[in-house]
Design a protein around this motif. Structure first.
Motif, PDB file in Angstrom:
ATOM      1  N   SER A 121       0.838  -1.209   0.000  1.00 27.29           N
ATOM      2  CA  SER A 121       0.000   0.000   0.000  1.00 27.29           C
ATOM      3  C   SER A 121       0.869   1.254   0.000  1.00 27.29           C
ATOM      4  CB  SER A 121      -0.907   0.034   1.236  1.00 27.29           C
ATOM      5  OG  SER A 121      -1.746  -1.085   1.304  1.00 27.29           O
ATOM      6  N   GLY A 236      -3.793   1.434   5.395  1.00 27.15           N
ATOM      7  CA  GLY A 236      -4.241   1.721   4.030  1.00 27.15           C
ATOM      8  C   GLY A 236      -5.168   2.928   3.992  1.00 27.15           C
ATOM      9  N   ILE A 237      -6.096   2.997   4.940  1.00 28.24           N
ATOM     10  CA  ILE A 237      -7.051   4.112   4.994  1.00 28.24           C
ATOM     11  C   ILE A 237      -6.310   5.429   5.237  1.00 28.24           C
ATOM     12  CG2 ILE A 237      -8.968   5.087   6.332  1.00 28.24           C
ATOM     13  CD1 ILE A 237      -9.901   2.136   6.798  1.00 28.24           C
ATOM     14  N   TYR A 240      -4.156   6.406   2.159  1.00 21.36           N
ATOM     15  CA  TYR A 240      -4.981   6.932   1.064  1.00 21.36           C
ATOM     16  C   TYR A 240      -5.215   8.427   1.273  1.00 21.36           C
ATOM     17  CZ  TYR A 240      -9.056   7.857  -1.885  1.00 21.36           C
ATOM     18  OH  TYR A 240      -9.921   8.401  -2.806  1.00 21.36           O
ATOM     19  N   LYS A 241      -5.517   8.808   2.512  1.00 24.90           N
ATOM     20  CA  LYS A 241      -5.751  10.230   2.809  1.00 24.90           C
ATOM     21  C   LYS A 241      -4.501  11.062   2.508  1.00 24.90           C
ATOM     22  CE  LYS A 241      -6.708  13.423   6.638  1.00 24.90           C
ATOM     23  NZ  LYS A 241      -8.044  14.013   6.730  1.00 24.90           N
ATOM     24  N   ARG A 243      -2.009  10.346   0.473  1.00 25.11           N
ATOM     25  CA  ARG A 243      -1.317   9.845  -0.719  1.00 25.11           C
ATOM     26  C   ARG A 243      -0.669  10.981  -1.512  1.00 25.11           C
ATOM     27  NH1 ARG A 243      -6.646  10.226  -1.758  1.00 25.11           N
ATOM     28  NH2 ARG A 243      -7.303  11.175  -3.729  1.00 25.11           N
TER      29      ARG A 243
ATOM     30  N   ILE B 221      -9.818   3.283  -6.681  1.00 26.24           N
ATOM     31  CA  ILE B 221      -9.156   3.992  -5.591  1.00 26.24           C
ATOM     32  C   ILE B 221      -7.896   4.636  -6.164  1.00 26.24           C
ATOM     33  CG2 ILE B 221      -7.918   3.646  -3.404  1.00 26.24           C
ATOM     34  CD1 ILE B 221     -10.060   1.450  -2.842  1.00 26.24           C
ATOM     35  N   VAL B 233      -7.549  -4.217   1.932  1.00 23.58           N
ATOM     36  CA  VAL B 233      -7.173  -2.814   2.112  1.00 23.58           C
ATOM     37  C   VAL B 233      -8.094  -1.927   1.264  1.00 23.58           C
ATOM     38  CG1 VAL B 233      -5.365  -1.088   1.730  1.00 23.58           C
ATOM     39  CG2 VAL B 233      -4.768  -3.326   2.689  1.00 23.58           C
ATOM     40  N   ILE B 237     -10.696   0.966   2.639  1.00 26.91           N
ATOM     41  CA  ILE B 237     -10.673   2.369   2.220  1.00 26.91           C
ATOM     42  C   ILE B 237     -12.055   2.805   1.722  1.00 26.91           C
ATOM     43  CG2 ILE B 237      -9.708   3.979   0.510  1.00 26.91           C
ATOM     44  CD1 ILE B 237      -7.074   2.293   0.721  1.00 26.91           C
ATOM     45  N   TYR B 240     -14.596   2.915   4.634  1.00 27.64           N
ATOM     46  CA  TYR B 240     -14.402   4.104   5.479  1.00 27.64           C
ATOM     47  C   TYR B 240     -15.152   5.288   4.878  1.00 27.64           C
ATOM     48  CZ  TYR B 240     -12.152   8.108   7.728  1.00 27.64           C
ATOM     49  OH  TYR B 240     -11.929   9.276   8.399  1.00 27.64           O
ATOM     50  N   LYS B 241     -15.060   5.437   3.568  1.00 22.76           N
ATOM     51  CA  LYS B 241     -15.762   6.556   2.904  1.00 22.76           C
ATOM     52  C   LYS B 241     -17.276   6.454   3.102  1.00 22.76           C
ATOM     53  CE  LYS B 241     -16.697   8.533  -1.672  1.00 22.76           C
ATOM     54  NZ  LYS B 241     -16.031   9.795  -2.043  1.00 22.76           N
TER      55      LYS B 241
END
Lengths: 244, 244
Positions: A121, A236-237, A240-241, A243, B221, B233, B237, B240-241
């Motif tokens: 990730s 991962g979450i 992603y934020k 990234r 993603i 993962v 993600i 979560y959204k």
């Protein structure tokens, strides 16, 4: 190309030991299986030599190459499906480590699958550096290497003391954001910044209090049910934020 | 409390078979290990009887209980660390399945660890329903049950044909969002809605074309490097959204 058929050949015995962390660490060597990972190792300039199973051909270029019997390949191979190609690699020199500006810090993440997934990730989301504490799963185990799918070779990866690394990050003015379930801010309230270090903790205990105390901010991932997330999912979450 | 010491006891032989999916499916029974999961099974009204290892005590309430020898406990237990407490449970009746309004659809997700982790995240983010296609890993395997940490018992979980389920969702006007790497919109451009079904696919092949064609929207993603993410993962993600 030298042929090896004896399982008790000195080289085979040495390579077989690289299935264990202590021998990987003492020789600073590890094995990769299959074409994809071998090519990644070449690109990262970490490949030392190539082992090809009898009956197969592979363009080994200028690298030293050994043809080994099927029995030796089975002995050296870790994956259930088996492989006919193994690369013997050396670990990058710690002196060559260069701290990046998008950093993942792992505090005793012990499951090899979690460590591998987090590396994968991290690379996907444009992080350039992963720092593992001493008790994290070994990134050079077969399981981690396979689950990173080669991402390991594209980033700066080092195992060292996290406390010192956090001091280095502070000197470089890179904010360190720790993850915690208590005394933390909701992730959605945290401002996104380019240069950042994200700190994730052990599967059972989370990030140690000592390290959390050194963080610039601590955040939690908002959930509906008060449950914990798998650390690779949580990482991962958050990645992603932040990234690239 | 009945004592069982023989490994060839008919009941022990039956319970031992529940390590295999085909026997779990034919009897619609499965085993859970340890106090936490056993209590979750009681709360979900799925517990049939309790097995306690000799030398241990447990308040079994009104449930039938058997004291078994250590050797039998080892035979029935799957976890490496071992346990002294096993619950024999029955699967919920498919007739009792109630479709919720926050739904996860899994198209042939084959790794038990991934399925378990997705169930755990789904519960944490307030999803109420998980539908698995026929070739997904079995949710009643020991590995999945352990990695869900009991989340399995808090949601509607069913294994059935996804195409029919998507038709049902459409009737209920619940939008189905599929995940894909191509011909899809960036996740950040997708509007968050309360009632939603998110569809994730097989580790190697993603969601099947047939199912993607039935989706109301498809999304990817956003990543920096064109890599793929581990499906658990990616699912985390996205969940979560769309969390409750």
């Amino acid at each position: 190309m030298e042929k090896i058929v004896s399982k008790t050949n000195a080289r085979v015995k040495k390579w077989a030991k690289y299935k264990e962390k202590k021998y990987r660490d003492s020789d600073r060597c590890f094995l990769v299986e299959g074409e994809h990972l071998l090519e990644e190792a070449i690109r990262a300039k970490l490949l030392d030599c190539i082992l090809v199973e009898e009956g197969h051909t592979y363009d080994t270029g200028a690298y030293p190459c050994y043809e080994v019997s099927s029995m030796i390949m089975r002995k050296l191979s870790d994956s259930v499906s088996g492989t006919w190609l193994i690369g013997v690699c050396h670990m990058p020199c710690p002196m060559d480590f260069v701290m990046g500006e998008k950093v993942i810090l792992l505090d005793d993440v012990q499951d090899p699958g979690n460590v591998g997934t987090i590396l994968r990730s991290a690379y996907s989301f444009g992080f350039d550096t992963v720092v593992l504490s001493r008790h994290c799963a070994d990134v050079y185990s077969d399981k981690v290497i396979r689950s990173t799918q080669g991402a390991l070779f594209h980033m700066q990866v080092i195992r060292t003391d996290l406390s010192q690394i956090i001091d280095q990050l502070k000197e470089k003015k890179i904010p360190v954001i720790g993850t915690a379930l208590e005394n933390a801010s909701a992730m959605s309230t945290i401002e996104v910044v380019d240069r950042v270090a994200l700190l994730f903790g052990n599967e059972g205990n989370g990030v140690s209090k000592e390290l959390l105390a050194k963080c610039d901010e601590t955040m939690y991932i908002e959930m509906h049910a008060f449950e914990s997330l798998n650390v690779a999912v949580a990482a991962g979450i958050a990645m992603y934020k932040f990234r690239r």
